[in-house]
Design a protein around this motif. Structure first.
Motif, short mmCIF file in Angstrom:
data_model
loop_
_atom_site.label_atom_id
_atom_site.label_comp_id
_atom_site.label_asym_id
_atom_site.label_seq_id
_atom_site.Cartn_x
_atom_site.Cartn_y
_atom_site.Cartn_z
N SER A 75 21.22 -60.94 11.80
CA SER A 75 21.22 -59.43 11.81
C SER A 75 19.97 -58.87 11.23
CB SER A 75 22.64 -59.07 11.28
OG SER A 75 23.56 -59.35 12.01
N ALA A 76 19.81 -59.52 10.03
CA ALA A 76 18.39 -58.81 9.48
C ALA A 76 17.06 -59.02 10.14
CB ALA A 76 18.38 -59.20 8.00
N TYR A 77 17.05 -60.45 10.52
CA TYR A 77 16.01 -60.77 11.20
C TYR A 77 15.72 -60.01 12.52
CZ TYR A 77 12.76 -64.29 13.60
OH TYR A 77 11.80 -64.73 14.21
N LEU A 78 16.64 -60.00 13.29
CA LEU A 78 16.67 -59.21 14.40
C LEU A 78 16.07 -58.02 14.32
CD1 LEU A 78 19.67 -60.51 16.52
CD2 LEU A 78 17.34 -61.08 17.07
N THR A 79 16.99 -57.17 13.50
CA THR A 79 16.37 -55.63 13.15
C THR A 79 14.76 -55.60 12.68
OG1 THR A 79 18.54 -55.13 12.30
CG2 THR A 79 16.90 -53.68 11.84
N CYS A 117 7.68 -50.48 19.27
CA CYS A 117 7.87 -48.94 18.83
C CYS A 117 9.02 -48.56 19.56
CB CYS A 117 6.98 -48.08 18.80
SG CYS A 117 5.62 -48.51 17.64
N PHE A 118 9.01 -48.66 21.13
CA PHE A 118 10.13 -48.09 21.95
C PHE A 118 11.44 -48.74 21.61
CE2 PHE A 118 12.37 -49.00 25.96
CZ PHE A 118 12.65 -47.55 26.45
N LEU A 119 11.57 -50.10 21.55
CA LEU A 119 12.68 -50.89 21.45
C LEU A 119 13.16 -50.58 19.91
CD1 LEU A 119 12.08 -54.29 22.92
CD2 LEU A 119 13.39 -52.42 23.75
N SER A 120 12.39 -50.08 18.88
CA SER A 120 12.99 -49.90 17.62
C SER A 120 13.60 -48.49 17.81
CB SER A 120 11.90 -49.66 16.66
OG SER A 120 11.04 -48.58 17.09
N SER A 121 13.32 -47.86 18.84
CA SER A 121 14.05 -46.36 18.85
C SER A 121 15.48 -46.85 19.65
CB SER A 121 13.55 -45.43 19.64
OG SER A 121 12.98 -45.60 20.73
N GLU A 122 15.42 -47.67 20.40
CA GLU A 122 16.59 -48.26 21.52
C GLU A 122 17.67 -48.66 20.46
OE1 GLU A 122 18.78 -48.93 24.66
OE2 GLU A 122 17.02 -47.96 24.76
N PHE A 123 17.01 -49.64 19.32
CA PHE A 123 18.20 -50.08 18.45
C PHE A 123 18.02 -49.52 17.29
CE2 PHE A 123 16.53 -53.56 21.31
CZ PHE A 123 17.84 -53.83 22.09
N SER A 124 17.84 -48.01 17.09
CA SER A 124 17.64 -47.37 15.95
C SER A 124 18.76 -47.72 14.80
CB SER A 124 17.73 -46.06 16.21
OG SER A 124 19.03 -45.61 16.80
N GLY A 125 19.90 -48.03 15.19
CA GLY A 125 20.99 -48.50 14.19
C GLY A 125 21.13 -49.66 13.73
N GLY A 126 20.08 -50.51 14.12
CA GLY A 126 19.95 -51.94 13.83
C GLY A 126 20.69 -52.73 14.91
N ILE A 132 29.52 -72.44 20.38
CA ILE A 132 29.31 -71.45 19.67
C ILE A 132 28.85 -70.07 20.35
CG2 ILE A 132 27.44 -70.73 17.75
CD1 ILE A 132 29.12 -72.96 16.84
N LYS A 133 29.58 -68.97 19.85
CA LYS A 133 29.26 -67.69 20.68
C LYS A 133 28.43 -66.78 19.65
CE LYS A 133 31.34 -63.83 22.89
NZ LYS A 133 32.51 -62.96 23.33
N LEU A 134 27.37 -66.15 20.21
CA LEU A 134 26.52 -65.15 19.52
C LEU A 134 26.98 -63.79 20.00
CD1 LEU A 134 24.66 -64.27 17.08
CD2 LEU A 134 22.85 -65.25 18.61
N HIS A 135 27.48 -62.78 19.18
CA HIS A 135 27.74 -61.59 20.03
C HIS A 135 26.74 -60.48 18.95
CE1 HIS A 135 29.72 -57.40 20.03
NE2 HIS A 135 30.50 -58.12 21.10
N ILE A 136 25.83 -59.86 19.65
CA ILE A 136 24.93 -59.14 19.31
C ILE A 136 25.21 -57.45 19.62
CG2 ILE A 136 22.53 -58.38 18.94
CD1 ILE A 136 21.88 -61.47 19.53
N SER A 137 25.63 -56.71 18.64
CA SER A 137 26.01 -55.16 19.13
C SER A 137 24.87 -54.39 18.38
CB SER A 137 27.22 -54.75 18.60
OG SER A 137 27.40 -55.23 17.12
N TYR A 138 24.61 -53.43 19.16
CA TYR A 138 23.54 -52.33 18.76
C TYR A 138 23.69 -50.85 19.01
CZ TYR A 138 22.13 -52.69 23.44
OH TYR A 138 22.13 -52.98 24.99
#
Length: 341
Positions: free
Chosen positions: A76-80, A88-97, A118-124
């Protein structure tokens, strides 16, 4: 064109006429027990576009609850951090991390000693669909994909003791940037190699030949896929990029059945060649087009759509394991072929 499967000397494959969900008809498939929860997972994978990657064994990967929780926090920390740093555009898309959550999913492993998925669920964003990633092993026996020498057998046993082997990774999400970050994180932390899976015309021909005769009853809420072929024209700037043909599923089934001279459930190179030749001859008679000069780029049967780029869309929960087992087979062939070379 040779229809031998790529990266191997395999000349025949078993056609799973019965659904792999029916464990009573597959005695060697001892591990799979389909519960309502697992069936719900399968149905949740339908009608989504999945992008396929091959994945070499994960070194020192752990599936206990504490390890999975640690992986979730770390990723989670790495992706954020990566998204904010790279775009910069995507950082606003994922502004909540981004919040990653690992879990072990049962129901995909078929053979007794096969690891669970293994399932990986990524929410944003609560208003948008999450990103989903599965690492899977479905009916894979490593000895089928390597020369059975004593050295190779020792290597495979060593891999089982120190590695978690899940040869296929599938990704669903409308933004691709997190996918590359997920791949980098796995490669850095588990000493693995993850590469996109591309399906060449031979792969697509095998899939069409194996699955065209499957019995499939579409859901009442969804229409089945049409039986469809898309060929790419290997010439630029002529005003036409592809040629698409749709055929009634009953027609392709009749062609396939007319070539079978026994109830043998093995699909061979010879049958693939004869089937595709019969299909292209049928279409040539209708259109006058010489398909030998074109490149097969996409196929659809009533329950699956497959693109050469590695994208798949499945429309039948009863056939999910059959499809994934074949994809794992292709991926494993390429992984072990690379190791031996």
């Amino acid at each position: 064109m040779s229809f031998k499967t790529p990266h191997s000397t395999v000349r025949k494959r078993k056609i799973q006429r019965q659904s792999l969900l029916d464990t009573k008809k597959h005695k060697r498939h001892k591990k799979t027990v389909i519960t309502p929860e697992i069936e719900g997972i399968f149905k949740g994978m339908l009608y989504k576009t999945w992008i396929c990657h091959s994945c070499s064994p994960l070194y020192n990967f752990r599936t206990d609850e504490s390890s999975l929780r640690h992986y979730s926090q770390h990723l989670s920390a790495y992706l954020t951090s990566e998204i904010q740093k790279q775009d910069c555009f995507l950082s606003s898309e994922f502004s909540g991390g981004l919040t990653a959550q690992f879990s072990v999913v049962q129901g995909f492993a078929i053979q007794q000693d096969e690891p669970d998925a293994i399932k990986l669920h990524i929410s944003y964003d609560e208003k948008k669909n999450p990103i989903e990633v599965y690492f899977l092993s479905v009916d894979v026996n490593p000895l089928e994909f390597s020369n059975p020498t004593a050295e190779n057998i020792r290597t495979i046993r060593l891999l089982k003791s120190g590695f978690y082997s899940l040869p296929i990774m599938i990704y669903n999400g409308y933004i691709q940037k997190p996918c590359s970050a997920v791949i980098s994180w796995f490669e850095d932390n588990f000493d693995c190699v993850i590469r996109p899976v591309k399906f060449n015309p031979i792969d697509l021909s095998w899939m069409m030949s194996m699955w065209t005769s499957f019995k499939y009853i579409p859901s009442s809420k969804r229409k089945s896929f049409l039986t469809e072929f898309i060929w790419k024209i290997p010439v630029d700037n002529i005003g036409l990029d592809t040629i698409k043909f749709q055929i009634a599923p009953s027609s392709t089934t009749e062609i396939w059945e007319s070539m079978k001279n026994s109830e043998n459930d093995e699909m061979t190179v010879e049958y693939v060649e004869k089937f595709m030749s019969a299909i292209t001859s049928h279409l040539k008679g209708m259109s006058g087009i010489k398909f030998d000069s074109l490149i097969l780029e996409e196929i659809s049967t009533p329950f699956i759509r497959v693109q050469s780029s590695g994208k798949i869309k499945i429309g039948s929960a009863a056939h999910i394991l059959t499809v994934l087992a074949h994809l794992c087979c292709l991926s494993s062939e390429r992984i072990y072929s690379a190791v031996e070379s």
